[in-house]
Design a protein around this motif. Sequence first.
Motif, PDB file in Angstrom:
ATOM      1  N   ARG A 242      49.592   2.462  60.996  1.00  0.00           N
ATOM      2  CA  ARG A 242      50.556   3.342  60.343  1.00  0.00           C
ATOM      3  C   ARG A 242      51.906   2.654  60.122  1.00  0.00           C
ATOM      4  O   ARG A 242      52.692   3.097  59.291  1.00  0.00           O
ATOM      5  CB  ARG A 242      50.729   4.635  61.132  1.00  0.00           C
ATOM      6  N   LEU A 243      52.178   1.559  60.858  1.00  0.00           N
ATOM      7  CA  LEU A 243      53.424   0.820  60.645  1.00  0.00           C
ATOM      8  C   LEU A 243      53.524   0.347  59.202  1.00  0.00           C
ATOM      9  O   LEU A 243      54.584   0.437  58.573  1.00  0.00           O
ATOM     10  CB  LEU A 243      53.479  -0.362  61.607  1.00  0.00           C
ATOM     11  N   PHE A 244      52.415  -0.153  58.657  1.00  0.00           N
ATOM     12  CA  PHE A 244      52.431  -0.645  57.276  1.00  0.00           C
ATOM     13  C   PHE A 244      52.334   0.497  56.281  1.00  0.00           C
ATOM     14  O   PHE A 244      53.002   0.491  55.245  1.00  0.00           O
ATOM     15  CB  PHE A 244      51.259  -1.621  57.064  1.00  0.00           C
TER      16      PHE A 244
ATOM     17  N   SER B 172      53.326   3.649  56.593  1.00  0.00           N
ATOM     18  CA  SER B 172      54.556   4.446  56.492  1.00  0.00           C
ATOM     19  C   SER B 172      55.676   3.715  55.765  1.00  0.00           C
ATOM     20  O   SER B 172      56.641   4.343  55.322  1.00  0.00           O
ATOM     21  CB  SER B 172      55.021   4.852  57.888  1.00  0.00           C
ATOM     22  N   ASN B 173      55.563   2.387  55.633  1.00  0.00           N
ATOM     23  CA  ASN B 173      56.613   1.609  54.958  1.00  0.00           C
ATOM     24  C   ASN B 173      56.204   1.111  53.581  1.00  0.00           C
ATOM     25  O   ASN B 173      56.890   0.273  52.993  1.00  0.00           O
ATOM     26  CB  ASN B 173      56.996   0.411  55.841  1.00  0.00           C
TER      27      ASN B 173
ATOM     28  N   THR C 179      56.347   2.498  50.701  1.00  0.00           N
ATOM     29  CA  THR C 179      57.256   2.853  49.598  1.00  0.00           C
ATOM     30  C   THR C 179      58.589   2.132  49.684  1.00  0.00           C
ATOM     31  O   THR C 179      59.348   2.131  48.709  1.00  0.00           O
ATOM     32  CB  THR C 179      57.502   4.371  49.601  1.00  0.00           C
ATOM     33  N   THR C 180      58.888   1.515  50.818  1.00  0.00           N
ATOM     34  CA  THR C 180      60.218   0.919  50.998  1.00  0.00           C
ATOM     35  C   THR C 180      60.181  -0.568  51.301  1.00  0.00           C
ATOM     36  O   THR C 180      61.222  -1.230  51.253  1.00  0.00           O
ATOM     37  CB  THR C 180      60.953   1.626  52.159  1.00  0.00           C
ATOM     38  N   ASN C 181      59.023  -1.117  51.609  1.00  0.00           N
ATOM     39  CA  ASN C 181      58.977  -2.510  52.044  1.00  0.00           C
ATOM     40  C   ASN C 181      57.857  -3.241  51.311  1.00  0.00           C
ATOM     41  O   ASN C 181      56.685  -2.894  51.437  1.00  0.00           O
ATOM     42  CB  ASN C 181      58.741  -2.560  53.560  1.00  0.00           C
TER      43      ASN C 181
ATOM     44  N   LYS D  32      56.746  -6.222  51.849  1.00  0.00           N
ATOM     45  CA  LYS D  32      55.865  -6.941  52.756  1.00  0.00           C
ATOM     46  C   LYS D  32      54.763  -6.014  53.286  1.00  0.00           C
ATOM     47  O   LYS D  32      53.598  -6.403  53.389  1.00  0.00           O
ATOM     48  CB  LYS D  32      56.658  -7.507  53.937  1.00  0.00           C
ATOM     49  N   ALA D  33      55.157  -4.790  53.613  1.00  0.00           N
ATOM     50  CA  ALA D  33      54.176  -3.825  54.108  1.00  0.00           C
ATOM     51  C   ALA D  33      53.103  -3.566  53.065  1.00  0.00           C
ATOM     52  O   ALA D  33      51.907  -3.499  53.369  1.00  0.00           O
ATOM     53  CB  ALA D  33      54.867  -2.515  54.497  1.00  0.00           C
ATOM     54  N   LYS D  34      53.553  -3.454  51.781  1.00  0.00           N
ATOM     55  CA  LYS D  34      52.595  -3.223  50.708  1.00  0.00           C
ATOM     56  C   LYS D  34      51.665  -4.420  50.537  1.00  0.00           C
ATOM     57  O   LYS D  34      50.447  -4.269  50.345  1.00  0.00           O
ATOM     58  CB  LYS D  34      53.336  -2.932  49.408  1.00  0.00           C
TER      59      LYS D  34
ATOM     60  N   THR E 214      53.260   7.554  48.871  1.00  0.00           N
ATOM     61  CA  THR E 214      52.402   6.683  49.688  1.00  0.00           C
ATOM     62  C   THR E 214      50.949   6.796  49.224  1.00  0.00           C
ATOM     63  O   THR E 214      50.242   5.790  49.115  1.00  0.00           O
ATOM     64  CB  THR E 214      52.512   7.059  51.173  1.00  0.00           C
TER      65      THR E 214
END
Length: 780
Positions: free
Chosen positions: A700-702, A704-705, A707-709, A711-713, A740
């Motif tokens: 969930r760390l990736f 949840s992020n 839309t804003t990060n 790197k996570a995408k 998301t």
Amino acid sequence: MSDGNAFAEGPSSLEMTRGGVSKGLLGRLRHLLYAGAVALAMLAAFFLQPLDQFSWVFQSRLANHAPSGEMVFVGVPRDTVDPALDHRREALAETLRELDRQGAGKIYIDVVFDEASTPEADKALSDAIAALGPRVALVDHIERSATSGDRIERTMDAIGGQAERVASRRTANWLGFVWTKQYGYTIDGKRQASLAAALAGIDDARPGEFQIDYTIPAGDFTSIEVGSIENGEEIPNVAGRTVVIGQEESVSDAQVKVPGNYGVPPSYVAIYAAESLRSGRTGFLDGLRALTIYTFLFAALIIAVRTRKRRQIGYFALVASIPALLYVGSYIGVRMELSYCIALLVVYGLFRSRAQLKDRVAMVDTETGLPRLRALEVSALKNNLTHGHIVVARIHGYEHVLRTLARDHRSQYILKLVDRLRASDSDLAIFYEGHHLAWHSKEDDTQVLSEHLEGLRAIFAAPVNVAGSSVDVGISFGVARLDGDPATRLAAAVAAAEESSEALQPIKVAETGSRFDQLWDISLRARIDEAMEAGEIYCVYQPKVDTARGAMVGVEALVRWHDPARGFIPPMHFIAQCEKAGRMEHLTRYVLQSACSAGRLMHFRGRNVTMSVNMSATLLGDLRIVGIVRNALQASGFDPRFLILEVTETSRIGDLATAATILEELKSLGVRISIDDFGCGAANFETFFELPFDELKIDRLFVSNLTTNAKAKAIASSIVSMGREARIMVTAEGAEDEETLRILNEIGCNYVQGYVLSRPISLTNLLKFQVSDGDSALEA
């Protein structure tokens, strides 16, 4: 008999339910119930009948008593009934006349003349019988045939005339013994008294049977050979005494045995039976009554006696009572079926030994051979420790040790740390579990103990050499004064160790009544078990949705605890406490059974969804988890193809090879395996490569992020691509908004869990859930 052997009280005997009832007591009573059921089944099948008969033979020889002296046996040759030997009948006629002259009382002829001899011989015998009148009785023999049933052998009327008749069954059991006699038999529709009852003066042919007591030595009966009478020899006084005339003994073809004697005359069985009636030694304690009495006494011992030493005495008394009762029964004339009481003792001992073995296995770490932390709690309770401190050492960086050292080398590493802890006391008992080492310190002064621990930290400053490599050691301590329940104080020490820090607070002291006690108190095993039984611990279900089709394709079972006194307890807290208390298997079994039953209900309602259940990586070191899963599937009837086991906290897998073997065994049941929180910690590519997973769950760390990060995408996108290439399902968890969801669909991840679709809901609401409900679904 020692508790340490067959009747051992395992560590579980020290656990208490919240109501104050010992769980060990309940375990012992449960095992007694099982043992009683087994013994009862044996009794119903007469399984131990041979053992009872051998015990009766033994009992018959324990005590001797004298015969009444009222009966005399006169033995005639076995060929007396042969019609070709007419002189035998004439000799018997002369014997009857001589007995009459000497004033004998009632005479019973236990010999059957069913074939005619010469007229002279038959008439001589008939006249002798007639002359005795009512003082003579003929014995009809009841012989049992395997093909035609009972067969009656009786003396011819031409010889017996109008003489009184009694009956005797001449059949022994398969061991050659006769243990009971009837009061009478029905022959040709008429009741006849048995020879045994008639000899005892009971001639009413009443129904029923009685026991035969064999404690009279056969040699004590008055016995006369017919030849002595024929030769005019001096014989014992027979005046007024009851005489039984029967065939002499023959060892070669004897069908009836008397305990302790072989080849006695067949008539002796009736004489023994008559003596039993005369003396009243016909008591009998059957197996059912003996087993019932013994079970109640056993249960009373278990309930009333709470200390181990006294239970040992009680167990010994129960065992010793078996031969004692046999002796008393022999002395007072009561035969007893005690073999099933022995079976009760043996089976109970086996159950307790098995429980003790399981507890021993659960109490010892298999890699190092060191006792686990639970064993420290048990030791403190067993030895009633109320002084000193519980010390828990936390090994820092242990996860790195797990990843870099082989299994054998890891155990060497731990044992070398233990050697250092024993620097000042070589006999110190050290307990180990995970990244904790613990022991009991007799030091009452906390300040003195803290100074000692500071000295130990100095010893650990030097690295440990393992397999030719130097491994740095980081260690800190949690300390709890032992002034209350050992389980609570151990939990407080563990919590304090977790709060300690090498740099800032290497020694953390948990104060009595501090928040550490309140936080870790729920780790007590009894409270967790009782919460499950009361339904305070329960499952809620979060749907897994295929966003491409807009359909629910799966469900994840999540465990919750709502305590009546403390309210909602965060899952991470009580799951960790389950592990500390050694109840993770029990909790997993409970959740599996609940989830599989819910899944079966969903399928019954026409919704063929998968059911995901979290499984702690700590369980992947023991094949018992395979049995737990198999039993849950069998009990619920849930199709294993729809069950997904999500392995959590993969960093805690001790041995990847062992874990791979266990996962393959689980997959052989038909279930699928998922790696949870992929991309974080040790849930990495190495774990994914080594273990046979069928699904990846993006952490969930990736998610949840997204839309804003960027790197996570990128990370989430690469995981989805990897899963597609490896033909493994990829699921995203933690999606909380529509944007998301859009990005997940864009990168090709269609299987999604999250609050944007549904919060975890109760089974009732799950059955009503539709994907279009979205956030409107009721939270459990």
